[in-house]
Design a protein around this motif. Structure first.
Motif, short mmCIF file in Angstrom:
data_model
loop_
_atom_site.label_atom_id
_atom_site.label_comp_id
_atom_site.label_asym_id
_atom_site.label_seq_id
_atom_site.Cartn_x
_atom_site.Cartn_y
_atom_site.Cartn_z
N SER A 59 -29.54 -16.01 -51.90
CA SER A 59 -30.17 -15.04 -51.00
C SER A 59 -29.78 -15.35 -49.57
O SER A 59 -29.92 -16.50 -49.11
CB SER A 59 -31.70 -15.11 -51.14
N HIS A 60 -29.31 -14.33 -48.86
CA HIS A 60 -28.79 -14.57 -47.51
C HIS A 60 -29.89 -14.75 -46.47
O HIS A 60 -29.63 -15.19 -45.35
CB HIS A 60 -27.85 -13.43 -47.09
N LYS A 76 -31.90 -12.85 -44.46
CA LYS A 76 -31.78 -12.12 -43.19
C LYS A 76 -30.51 -12.42 -42.40
O LYS A 76 -30.38 -11.97 -41.26
CB LYS A 76 -33.02 -12.36 -42.31
N GLY A 99 -27.59 -11.45 -43.50
CA GLY A 99 -26.70 -10.34 -43.82
C GLY A 99 -25.84 -10.67 -45.02
O GLY A 99 -25.47 -11.83 -45.24
N THR A 100 -25.51 -9.65 -45.79
CA THR A 100 -24.75 -9.85 -47.02
C THR A 100 -23.38 -10.45 -46.77
O THR A 100 -22.93 -11.33 -47.51
CB THR A 100 -24.60 -8.50 -47.76
N SER A 121 -33.29 -10.35 -50.47
CA SER A 121 -31.97 -10.47 -49.83
C SER A 121 -30.93 -11.07 -50.79
O SER A 121 -30.01 -11.75 -50.36
CB SER A 121 -32.08 -11.32 -48.56
N GLU A 122 -31.11 -10.81 -52.08
CA GLU A 122 -30.16 -11.33 -53.07
C GLU A 122 -28.74 -10.83 -52.82
O GLU A 122 -28.53 -9.65 -52.53
CB GLU A 122 -30.56 -10.90 -54.48
#
Length: 278
Positions: free
Chosen positions: A110-111, A113, A115-116, A149-150
């Motif tokens: 999971s990022h 927050k 961002g991917t 946020s995966e």
């Protein structure tokens, strides 16, 4: 022959897991390499591994799937947590050299927050530190449901990680039926289209294992709640098509449904009944 198993507890060792798998009609299984919510791995029991390897050869076990603990996050915003993930995965892969030719699956992370794109870069950086040219284990990115946020909720995100990994021949993908369904891929009514998209974006040659689960929630819910086979929104007819699909039928299928050992045995018997060999 259907290569099917379930998630077993590794607390009593490999030989115990092998015997448990055989007792429920399985010829493969999945296990956590260490406590799924913890950190430290148990010391390697070489005698236990040797005994299991003998059993697996005698009983013609299919490929096993080792699962990294949920606590690992290669794209955490915390550098210390990223470093822990690298260390733990490196240790796990070293142990798996004593069970060569199997698979090591992990949730991309999971990022948080960041961002991917940053998450993808951090995951690839971590893998480039972990992977070794001489390892005999294939590391699998798992398809994710897309909650929070995966990273890995789309095939494109997984491909972006793979494109940044230097030892790309050591990498593959594990498709989780509940996760992809919850992520919005309609494997119930459009399985062929989903597989075509997977092939176009990632390549079906990279698909090495399947987590076979029903889903408690409808298509595109991004919830990640597994259901027993035939008791969710995916349903037995769709899962039957998956295990019989000519591209998928030879892969190892691992059940992660909410079951005890007897429940897994019943699901394996059910799936054996509907399996036609592709």
């Amino acid at each position: 022959m259907l290569n099917i198993g379930c998630h077993l507890s590794s607390s009593k060792g490999y030989l115990h897991m092998g015997k448990e798998a055989l007792s429920i009609g399985a010829n493969t299984f999945q296990y956590f390499t260490r406590n799924p919510r913890g950190s430290k791995a148990k010391a390697v029991n070489f005698a236990d591994i040797a005994a299991f390897n003998n059993l697996a050869e005698q009983e013609h076990f299919s490929t096993l799937v080792a699962h990294a603990p949920y606590t690992l996050n290669l794209c955490s915003a915390d550098e210390g947590l990223r470093e822990f993930a690298v260390q733990a995965m490196t240790e796990d892969l070293a142990t798996m050299e004593y069970l060569p030719g199997n698979l090591y699956n992990f949730h991309p992370g999971s990022h948080v927050k960041q961002g991917t794109e940053i998450g993808i870069q951090l995951i690839a950086q971590g893998l480039n530190r972990i992977l070794r040219p001489d390892q005999h284990t294939t590391v699998l990115l798992e398809t994710m449901a897309g909650k929070g946020s995966e990273v890995g909720r789309t095939f494109e995100e997984l491909r972006a990680i793979l494109d940044r990994v230097e030892l790309t021949d050591k990498m593959g993908v594990c498709l989780d039926t509940c996760h992809v369904f919850d992520a919005g891929y309609d494997i119930v009514d459009h399985l062929e289209s989903v597989l075509e998209e997977f092939d176009k974006v990632i390549g079906l040659g990279r698909l090495r294992a399947i987590h076979l689960n029903d889903s408690l929630n409808p298509l595109g819910s991004h919830k990640d709640r597994h259901a027993k086979i035939g008791q969710g929104h995916i349903g037995l007819p769709a899962l039957t098509k998956i295990i019989n699909h000519p591209v998928l039928c030879t892969l190892p299928f691992e059940l992660e449904t909410p079951n005890d050992l007897n429940g897994y045995a019943e699901e394996i018997r059910l799936l054996e009944e509907v399996f036609q060999g592709g």
